[in-house]
Design a protein around this motif. Structure first.
Motif, PDB file in Angstrom:
ATOM      1  N   SER A 152     -90.833   7.990  11.632  1.00 24.28           N
ATOM      2  CA  SER A 152     -91.858   8.712  10.879  1.00 24.28           C
ATOM      3  C   SER A 152     -91.375  10.111  10.499  1.00 24.28           C
ATOM      4  CB  SER A 152     -93.146   8.809  11.699  1.00 24.28           C
ATOM      5  OG  SER A 152     -93.648   7.522  12.006  1.00 24.28           O
ATOM      6  N   SER A 155     -88.878   9.680   7.597  1.00 22.77           N
ATOM      7  CA  SER A 155     -89.441   9.201   6.338  1.00 22.77           C
ATOM      8  C   SER A 155     -90.363  10.211   5.676  1.00 22.77           C
ATOM      9  CB  SER A 155     -90.194   7.894   6.566  1.00 22.77           C
ATOM     10  OG  SER A 155     -91.275   8.073   7.453  1.00 22.77           O
ATOM     11  N   THR A 156     -90.801  11.247   6.391  1.00 22.20           N
ATOM     12  CA  THR A 156     -91.660  12.262   5.772  1.00 22.20           C
ATOM     13  C   THR A 156     -90.862  13.439   5.224  1.00 22.20           C
ATOM     14  OG1 THR A 156     -92.031  13.220   7.976  1.00 22.20           O
ATOM     15  CG2 THR A 156     -93.711  11.719   7.129  1.00 22.20           C
ATOM     16  N   TRP A 162     -84.222   8.041   3.507  1.00 22.26           N
ATOM     17  CA  TRP A 162     -85.205   7.941   4.595  1.00 22.26           C
ATOM     18  C   TRP A 162     -86.629   7.803   4.072  1.00 22.26           C
ATOM     19  CZ3 TRP A 162     -82.855  12.845   7.268  1.00 22.26           C
ATOM     20  CH2 TRP A 162     -81.585  12.512   7.778  1.00 22.26           C
ATOM     21  N   SER A 163     -86.928   8.467   2.967  1.00 22.33           N
ATOM     22  CA  SER A 163     -88.313   8.493   2.484  1.00 22.33           C
ATOM     23  C   SER A 163     -88.670   7.297   1.610  1.00 22.33           C
ATOM     24  CB  SER A 163     -88.565   9.779   1.698  1.00 22.33           C
ATOM     25  OG  SER A 163     -87.744   9.842   0.543  1.00 22.33           O
ATOM     26  N   PRO A 166     -90.628   3.895   4.221  1.00 26.21           N
ATOM     27  CA  PRO A 166     -91.169   4.363   5.509  1.00 26.21           C
ATOM     28  C   PRO A 166     -91.650   3.247   6.429  1.00 26.21           C
ATOM     29  CG  PRO A 166     -92.687   4.866   3.715  1.00 26.21           C
ATOM     30  CD  PRO A 166     -91.421   4.394   3.079  1.00 26.21           C
ATOM     31  N   LEU A 169     -88.723   1.073   7.788  1.00 28.00           N
ATOM     32  CA  LEU A 169     -87.904   1.897   8.678  1.00 28.00           C
ATOM     33  C   LEU A 169     -88.573   2.032  10.045  1.00 28.00           C
ATOM     34  CD1 LEU A 169     -85.282   3.585   8.698  1.00 28.00           C
ATOM     35  CD2 LEU A 169     -86.674   5.570   8.111  1.00 28.00           C
ATOM     36  N   ALA A 219     -86.201  -3.071   4.266  1.00 26.14           N
ATOM     37  CA  ALA A 219     -85.830  -1.713   3.881  1.00 26.14           C
ATOM     38  C   ALA A 219     -84.708  -1.732   2.848  1.00 26.14           C
ATOM     39  CB  ALA A 219     -85.395  -0.923   5.118  1.00 26.14           C
ATOM     40  N   TRP A 223     -84.718  -0.020  -0.801  1.00 27.95           N
ATOM     41  CA  TRP A 223     -83.689   0.934  -1.216  1.00 27.95           C
ATOM     42  C   TRP A 223     -83.001   0.480  -2.498  1.00 27.95           C
ATOM     43  CZ3 TRP A 223     -81.774   0.808   4.476  1.00 27.95           C
ATOM     44  CH2 TRP A 223     -82.556   1.689   5.245  1.00 27.95           C
TER      45      TRP A 223
END
Length: 319
Positions: A152, A155-156, A162-163, A166, A169, A219, A223
């Motif tokens: 978390s 992803s933020t 990463w974002s 979310p 992940l 994921a 991506w």
């Protein structure tokens, strides 16, 4: 006619600054994930009972405390200045994942310490046993959060890789944490001669590894849709994410467990292959985190990845 944008930025500078997370942060995420999921297993084992439940609960609680202490020490070392850890606890910001994570660490650490105290002193002092049992539920609940909260946090951020995905992940980190914790406990149970519970933990680890693989495949699809998957297809992250995380961390353990299951009751493979699978899962768990951290840093250096992630949709004109 105006020419399409091809990824140029002001003076050729990247849109973002890489986080600079090294192997210590990957080790921290692994240690805290193992610690959190170990408390989840301890709570489930205590609720289920059984002849070998007490030994498993004891080792899970102590493993949780050890993982939490190790992870915290590695994190403080990465921060370079220990007082930065204290500064994160000065205030509470409900809108900040970092603030939530810092206080989650405190709650989990305190509850885990209470469960360990119950194990170490419960035989002599009734109050210590009661404290440990009362702390198990909050320790398990906080442990579930510990298994996924680092995803978390990642992803933020504004990091393109990463974002962009979310939910997968977080699911991948949670499944990997459970697989790693079950593997570590299975090794401890086998060393203690409690092979029946070790086999159940190895089955749990294999199932969690399958969940990890499914989540990371989701994921990867995300991506690819956004167009930020390139850093995982190049250099060191490629080797870590493919042969190490998927090979050692998923394919080898599942194959070893399958061979052990089909082997006869007295076959050497039945006892020798499961520990290999457990070690593979632990190595693969570290490789997964390290690969995603390194690829995230590479993604931050790619302006095209940043703008594609910001738009949230495919845009391959500059590729």
């Amino acid at each position: 006619m105006e020419e399409p944008w091809r990824g140029e930025t002001y003076h050729g500078r990247s849109a973002l600054k890489p986080a600079g997370f090294d192997w210590k942060v990957a080790a921290y995420i692994l240690a805290q994930g193992v610690a959190g999921s170990a408390q989840v297993i301890a709570g489930a084992a205590r609720a289920a009972g059984g002849a070998d439940g007490d030994g498993l609960v004891r080792r899970a609680r102590l493993l949780s405390v050890a993982g939490n202490l190790l992870g915290t020490a590695v994190l403080v070392g990465h921060l370079k200045t220990p007082k930065r850890w204290y500064n994160m606890l000065r205030i509470v910001r409900p809108q900040s994942p970092m603030s939530w994570g810092s206080w989650l660490l405190v709650v989990f650490g305190a509850a885990s310490a209470a469960t360990a105290l119950g194990e170490l002193l419960g035989g002599r002092f009734r109050w210590a046993w009661r404290l440990g049992e009362a702390a198990q539920a909050p320790a398990s609940l906080a442990g579930a959060g510990m298994s996924v909260y680092t995803a978390s946090l990642l992803s933020t951020t504004s990091n393109p890789l990463w974002s962009a995905a979310p939910v997968p992940l977080a699911a991948g980190f949670g499944a990997a944490s459970m697989a790693n914790a079950a593997s570590a406990l299975a090794l401890l149970q086998r060393n203690a001669g409690e092979h029946e519970s070790a086999r159940r933990l190895e089955t749990l680890a294999a199932l969690a590894a399958g969940g990890e693989y499914a989540a990371m495949r989701a994921a990867e699809r995300r991506w690819s849709e956004v167009g930020v998957e390139a850093p995982l297809r190049e250099g060191g992250p490629k080797a870590l994410f493919g042969p190490a995380a998927k090979g050692l961390g998923v394919a080898l353990p599942v194959a070893a467990q399958a061979l052990a299951l089909v082997s006869g009751p007295g076959a050497p493979a039945r006892d020798r292959l499961p520990p290999v699978a457990s070690l593979g899962l632990l190595v693969g768990g570290f490789a997964l985190r390290h690969a995603l951290l390194r690829a995230g840093d590479d993604s931050a250096k790619r302006p095209g990845d940043y703008f594609r992630a910001a738009q949230g949709q495919p845009n391959r004109a500059d590729r």
